[in-house]
Motif scaffolding. Structure first.
Motif, PDB file in Angstrom:
ATOM      1  N   GLU A 101       0.825  -1.199   0.000  1.00 34.73           N
ATOM      2  CA  GLU A 101       0.000   0.000   0.000  1.00 34.73           C
ATOM      3  C   GLU A 101       0.865   1.257   0.000  1.00 34.73           C
ATOM      4  O   GLU A 101       0.562   2.244  -0.666  1.00 34.73           O
ATOM      5  CB  GLU A 101      -0.916   0.006   1.231  1.00 34.73           C
ATOM      6  N   LEU A 102       1.983   1.213   0.741  1.00 38.38           N
ATOM      7  CA  LEU A 102       2.842   2.388   0.852  1.00 38.38           C
ATOM      8  C   LEU A 102       4.288   1.959   0.990  1.00 38.38           C
ATOM      9  O   LEU A 102       4.621   1.092   1.800  1.00 38.38           O
ATOM     10  CB  LEU A 102       2.438   3.231   2.072  1.00 38.38           C
ATOM     11  N   GLY A 103       5.152   2.568   0.196  1.00 38.24           N
ATOM     12  CA  GLY A 103       6.594   2.428   0.361  1.00 38.24           C
ATOM     13  C   GLY A 103       7.173   3.743   0.841  1.00 38.24           C
ATOM     14  O   GLY A 103       6.711   4.808   0.435  1.00 38.24           O
ATOM     15  N   VAL A 104       8.183   3.678   1.715  1.00 35.86           N
ATOM     16  CA  VAL A 104       8.824   4.877   2.259  1.00 35.86           C
ATOM     17  C   VAL A 104      10.326   4.773   2.012  1.00 35.86           C
ATOM     18  O   VAL A 104      10.939   3.747   2.340  1.00 35.86           O
ATOM     19  CB  VAL A 104       8.559   5.025   3.769  1.00 35.86           C
ATOM     20  N   ILE A 105      10.908   5.829   1.454  1.00 39.15           N
ATOM     21  CA  ILE A 105      12.360   5.878   1.256  1.00 39.15           C
ATOM     22  C   ILE A 105      12.889   7.084   2.019  1.00 39.15           C
ATOM     23  O   ILE A 105      12.591   8.231   1.687  1.00 39.15           O
ATOM     24  CB  ILE A 105      12.737   5.966  -0.229  1.00 39.15           C
ATOM     25  N   THR A 106      13.686   6.824   3.058  1.00 38.04           N
ATOM     26  CA  THR A 106      14.129   7.884   3.952  1.00 38.04           C
ATOM     27  C   THR A 106      15.335   8.647   3.420  1.00 38.04           C
ATOM     28  O   THR A 106      15.481   9.849   3.670  1.00 38.04           O
ATOM     29  CB  THR A 106      14.493   7.305   5.326  1.00 38.04           C
TER      30      THR A 106
ATOM     31  N   VAL B 134      21.745   1.769  -6.024  1.00 34.54           N
ATOM     32  CA  VAL B 134      20.610   2.695  -6.171  1.00 34.54           C
ATOM     33  C   VAL B 134      19.445   1.997  -6.861  1.00 34.54           C
ATOM     34  O   VAL B 134      18.291   2.090  -6.428  1.00 34.54           O
ATOM     35  CB  VAL B 134      21.042   3.958  -6.937  1.00 34.54           C
ATOM     36  N   VAL B 135      19.743   1.294  -7.934  1.00 33.34           N
ATOM     37  CA  VAL B 135      18.683   0.590  -8.675  1.00 33.34           C
ATOM     38  C   VAL B 135      17.992  -0.426  -7.781  1.00 33.34           C
ATOM     39  O   VAL B 135      16.759  -0.525  -7.749  1.00 33.34           O
ATOM     40  CB  VAL B 135      19.266  -0.087  -9.925  1.00 33.34           C
ATOM     41  N   ASP B 136      18.786  -1.196  -7.019  1.00 28.52           N
ATOM     42  CA  ASP B 136      18.200  -2.207  -6.138  1.00 28.52           C
ATOM     43  C   ASP B 136      17.360  -1.553  -5.039  1.00 28.52           C
ATOM     44  O   ASP B 136      16.266  -2.025  -4.714  1.00 28.52           O
ATOM     45  CB  ASP B 136      19.297  -3.063  -5.510  1.00 28.52           C
ATOM     46  N   LYS B 137      17.859  -0.474  -4.478  1.00 27.50           N
ATOM     47  CA  LYS B 137      17.130   0.215  -3.418  1.00 27.50           C
ATOM     48  C   LYS B 137      15.777   0.713  -3.927  1.00 27.50           C
ATOM     49  O   LYS B 137      14.755   0.603  -3.244  1.00 27.50           O
ATOM     50  CB  LYS B 137      17.971   1.389  -2.918  1.00 27.50           C
ATOM     51  N   LEU B 138      15.785   1.255  -5.128  1.00 27.50           N
ATOM     52  CA  LEU B 138      14.577   1.864  -5.674  1.00 27.50           C
ATOM     53  C   LEU B 138      13.592   0.842  -6.254  1.00 27.50           C
ATOM     54  O   LEU B 138      12.528   1.228  -6.735  1.00 27.50           O
ATOM     55  CB  LEU B 138      14.948   2.899  -6.740  1.00 27.50           C
ATOM     56  N   LYS B 139      13.931  -0.438  -6.175  1.00 27.19           N
ATOM     57  CA  LYS B 139      12.953  -1.459  -6.573  1.00 27.19           C
ATOM     58  C   LYS B 139      11.707  -1.407  -5.687  1.00 27.19           C
ATOM     59  O   LYS B 139      10.647  -1.893  -6.082  1.00 27.19           O
ATOM     60  CB  LYS B 139      13.588  -2.852  -6.517  1.00 27.19           C
ATOM     61  N   LEU B 140      11.850  -0.810  -4.510  1.00 25.52           N
ATOM     62  CA  LEU B 140      10.688  -0.658  -3.644  1.00 25.52           C
ATOM     63  C   LEU B 140       9.602   0.164  -4.324  1.00 25.52           C
ATOM     64  O   LEU B 140       8.408  -0.090  -4.142  1.00 25.52           O
ATOM     65  CB  LEU B 140      11.093  -0.009  -2.325  1.00 25.52           C
ATOM     66  N   ALA B 141      10.015   1.149  -5.109  1.00 25.64           N
ATOM     67  CA  ALA B 141       9.034   2.007  -5.787  1.00 25.64           C
ATOM     68  C   ALA B 141       8.171   1.205  -6.751  1.00 25.64           C
ATOM     69  O   ALA B 141       6.991   1.524  -6.953  1.00 25.64           O
ATOM     70  CB  ALA B 141       9.756   3.134  -6.525  1.00 25.64           C
ATOM     71  N   ASP B 142       8.735   0.166  -7.337  1.00 22.50           N
ATOM     72  CA  ASP B 142       8.008  -0.608  -8.349  1.00 22.50           C
ATOM     73  C   ASP B 142       6.826  -1.376  -7.771  1.00 22.50           C
ATOM     74  O   ASP B 142       5.884  -1.691  -8.502  1.00 22.50           O
ATOM     75  CB  ASP B 142       8.963  -1.585  -9.046  1.00 22.50           C
ATOM     76  N   VAL B 143       6.885  -1.696  -6.475  1.00 17.80           N
ATOM     77  CA  VAL B 143       5.823  -2.504  -5.883  1.00 17.80           C
ATOM     78  C   VAL B 143       4.937  -1.695  -4.934  1.00 17.80           C
ATOM     79  O   VAL B 143       4.028  -2.251  -4.302  1.00 17.80           O
ATOM     80  CB  VAL B 143       6.408  -3.727  -5.126  1.00 17.80           C
ATOM     81  N   SER B 144       5.193  -0.382  -4.839  1.00 18.67           N
ATOM     82  CA  SER B 144       4.445   0.463  -3.910  1.00 18.67           C
ATOM     83  C   SER B 144       3.350   1.227  -4.638  1.00 18.67           C
ATOM     84  O   SER B 144       3.629   1.991  -5.571  1.00 18.67           O
ATOM     85  CB  SER B 144       5.390   1.459  -3.226  1.00 18.67           C
ATOM     86  N   ARG B 145       2.110   1.021  -4.209  1.00 19.86           N
ATOM     87  CA  ARG B 145       0.994   1.751  -4.803  1.00 19.86           C
ATOM     88  C   ARG B 145       1.182   3.254  -4.613  1.00 19.86           C
ATOM     89  O   ARG B 145       0.960   4.051  -5.519  1.00 19.86           O
ATOM     90  CB  ARG B 145      -0.312   1.286  -4.171  1.00 19.86           C
TER      91      ARG B 145
ATOM     92  N   GLN C 276       8.844   9.731 -11.649  1.00 22.41           N
ATOM     93  CA  GLN C 276       7.857   9.109 -12.533  1.00 22.41           C
ATOM     94  C   GLN C 276       6.821   8.287 -11.778  1.00 22.41           C
ATOM     95  O   GLN C 276       5.876   7.780 -12.390  1.00 22.41           O
ATOM     96  CB  GLN C 276       8.574   8.210 -13.553  1.00 22.41           C
ATOM     97  N   HIS C 277       6.976   8.152 -10.461  1.00 24.10           N
ATOM     98  CA  HIS C 277       5.997   7.359  -9.727  1.00 24.10           C
ATOM     99  C   HIS C 277       4.643   8.070  -9.751  1.00 24.10           C
ATOM    100  O   HIS C 277       4.554   9.258  -9.434  1.00 24.10           O
ATOM    101  CB  HIS C 277       6.445   7.137  -8.281  1.00 24.10           C
ATOM    102  N   PRO C 278       3.580   7.367 -10.118  1.00 26.35           N
ATOM    103  CA  PRO C 278       2.285   8.040 -10.325  1.00 26.35           C
ATOM    104  C   PRO C 278       1.645   8.580  -9.051  1.00 26.35           C
ATOM    105  O   PRO C 278       0.801   9.478  -9.118  1.00 26.35           O
ATOM    106  CB  PRO C 278       1.414   6.945 -10.955  1.00 26.35           C
ATOM    107  N   GLN C 279       2.013   8.032  -7.889  1.00 27.33           N
ATOM    108  CA  GLN C 279       1.414   8.503  -6.633  1.00 27.33           C
ATOM    109  C   GLN C 279       2.516   8.757  -5.605  1.00 27.33           C
ATOM    110  O   GLN C 279       2.533   8.158  -4.533  1.00 27.33           O
ATOM    111  CB  GLN C 279       0.395   7.499  -6.107  1.00 27.33           C
TER     112      GLN C 279
END
Length: 457
Positions: free
Chosen positions: A181-186, A203-214, A231-234
């Motif tokens: 439902e929510l991903g957080v990157i500090t 960086v790429v691996d860390k930001l994989k969280l964005a791909d699965v976060s609504r 580019q994340h829509p939300q």
């Protein structure tokens, strides 16, 4: 992948730490007496056989030929996904998964739509932010689980229920998460280059969280992070004036003063920003974040993270053993500004760039800097090359660093362990290093236990 998908297949577990043991228990629970192989160190063989007598235990690190004999290998997070043997076996058809991936397979949103999940990652701040989210949610009466990289493998809570799951993920695990439902990157800095192989891959691996976060909540004070997530829509932001941010000694929600930062139990501007992230996360989940904010005053700071040990022999001692990057050390020093601080730096050398630390010490030097461990000589050379105007010493180990710090710190000054490097050159982990520091300072190191609030509450 779900656990049911490994039934009647050739399965190995790689690693016998807490994650590995959790995987063995979960597989036994769901797969009965199926045959499993465990790869572990020679020192762990006896303990592994006692833990599960039915296991086939193999000592030593497996090569590509050994790994390719299996259909599925459940690996622990510390084993790099880019090891040549792993990649070679993968090319031969072996599937690699993890406890994190298996848990998400069981709890994916499409399987359990009632399970709300927020996952937190970041180079620094992820543990404190995760713990803060859980603490604040519980203050509102929400049944909350706190687990993941923070110290409790998800598989240990396999059959547990919660209204909210707060999951900390390391860069080793972000690619293993399922829908959220929510991903957080500090934050996003250079780290773990030995596991990932390069900064860009980290960086790429860390930001994989964005791909699965609504929905994705990120730190507005980091331009590079903003650029990589635009580019994340939300996408949501914390740290900017129209949202949750720090200004004039307060945590603000827009123009509204919410909580004075001098009442935070976790010191430093970076921890005030972690609190903003936690409050913004609650708000994104539809909870009453301002109503939860007073609970910040009752939050118990995590051990080994700017942990004040107290006063001994006229000095104040602070344990920040969790600091494993030079930028984390700078954040620790910032939290103690205007005090005479001797900082202990150095440890396992991962090849990180110490230039920002050196430049900061050139502009605003500490009272003294004691360099230690495997990369101590490299740090010392970098500091001396710029003519920094504070005493610099180099020693071999932590015990020597404490002796040197006592000799160079004025009474009522601060002796800060904030190494900016992992502990693996001399210790099992950062917690062992922190406990040893506490003992050397004259405190009861064994009393520094785990993180409060893990599990479901």
């Amino acid at each position: 992948m779900r656990i049911v998908d490994v039934i009647h297949r050739r399965v190995a577990i790689w690693g016998f730490g807490r994650e590995g043991r959790a995987a063995i228990r979960a597989l036994r629970q769901r797969c009965g007496e199926q045959h499993f192989t465990l790869f572990c160190s020679a020192a762990e063989v006896d303990a592994a056989r006692a833990f599960d007598p039915a296991l086939e235990v193999v000592a030593g690190e497996p090569d590509a030929v050994m790994l390719s004999r299996f259909d599925v290998v459940v690996k622990s997070p510390g084993i790099s996904a880019y090891k040549p043997a792993l990649l070679a076996a993968q090319a031969q058809g072996t599937q690699f998964t993890s406890g994190t991936a298996l848990w998400f397979g069981e709890h994916a949103l499409e399987n359990r739509p009632e399970a709300r999940m927020v996952a937190v990652t970041g180079t620094k701040g992820k543990s404190t932010t995760s713990a803060l989210i859980a603490h604040l949610a519980r203050s509102l009466g929400v049944r909350t689980a706190l687990a993941g990289n923070i110290g409790l493998p998800l598989l240990e809570l396999l059959d547990q229920q919660a209204d909210l799951w707060v999951i900390e993920l390391s860069s080793f695990q972000t690619g293993e998460a399922g829908p959220l439902e929510l991903g957080v990157i500090t934050s996003l800095y250079e780290e773990h280059l030995d596991w990932h192989g390069s900064r860009e891959r980290y960086v790429v691996d860390k930001l994989k969280l964005a791909d699965v976060s609504r929905r994705l909540l990120v730190n507005a004070l980091q331009p590079a992070l903003l650029e990589r997530t635009q580019q994340h829509p939300q996408r949501l932001l914390f740290g900017q004036p129209d949202g949750w941010h720090v200004a004039d000694g307060f945590i603000h929600r827009g123009t509204q003063e919410i909580f004075p930062i001098d009442r935070l139990t976790a010191p430093g501007l970076h921890n005030a920003l972690n609190a903003c992230a936690a409050l913004a996360a609650l708000e994104a989940l539809g909870m009453d974040a301002p109503a939860a904010a007073p609970a910040l005053a009752s939050f118990r700071p995590l051990p080994h993270r700017l942990q004040p040990l107290g006063e001994r022999d006229g000095w104040h001692w602070v344990n920040d053993s969790i600091s494993t990057t030079p930028l984390a050390t700078l954040a620790a020093l910032e939290s103690l500004h205007r005090r005479a601080v001797t900082v202990l730096v150095g440890g396992h050398d991962r090849g990180l760039d110490w230039t920002p630390f050196v430049e900061a010490m050139r502009r605003t030097p500490a009272n003294a800097i004691v360099c230690m461990g495997a990369n101590g000589a490299r740090i010392e050379a970098a500091l001396r090359s710029t003519g920094i105007h504070c005493p610099i010493a180099r020693v071999d180990d932590l015990a020597g660093a404490v002796v040197e710090a006592k000799a160079r710190t004025p009474r009522d000054g601060v002796i800060l362990l904030s190494p900016g490097a992992p502990s693996f050159d001399q210790f099992k982990d950062y917690a062992e290093r922190g406990r040893r520091f506490a003992t050397l300072a004259g405190f009861e190191g064994a009393s520094i236990t785990g993180i409060e609030g893990l599990g479901i509450g």
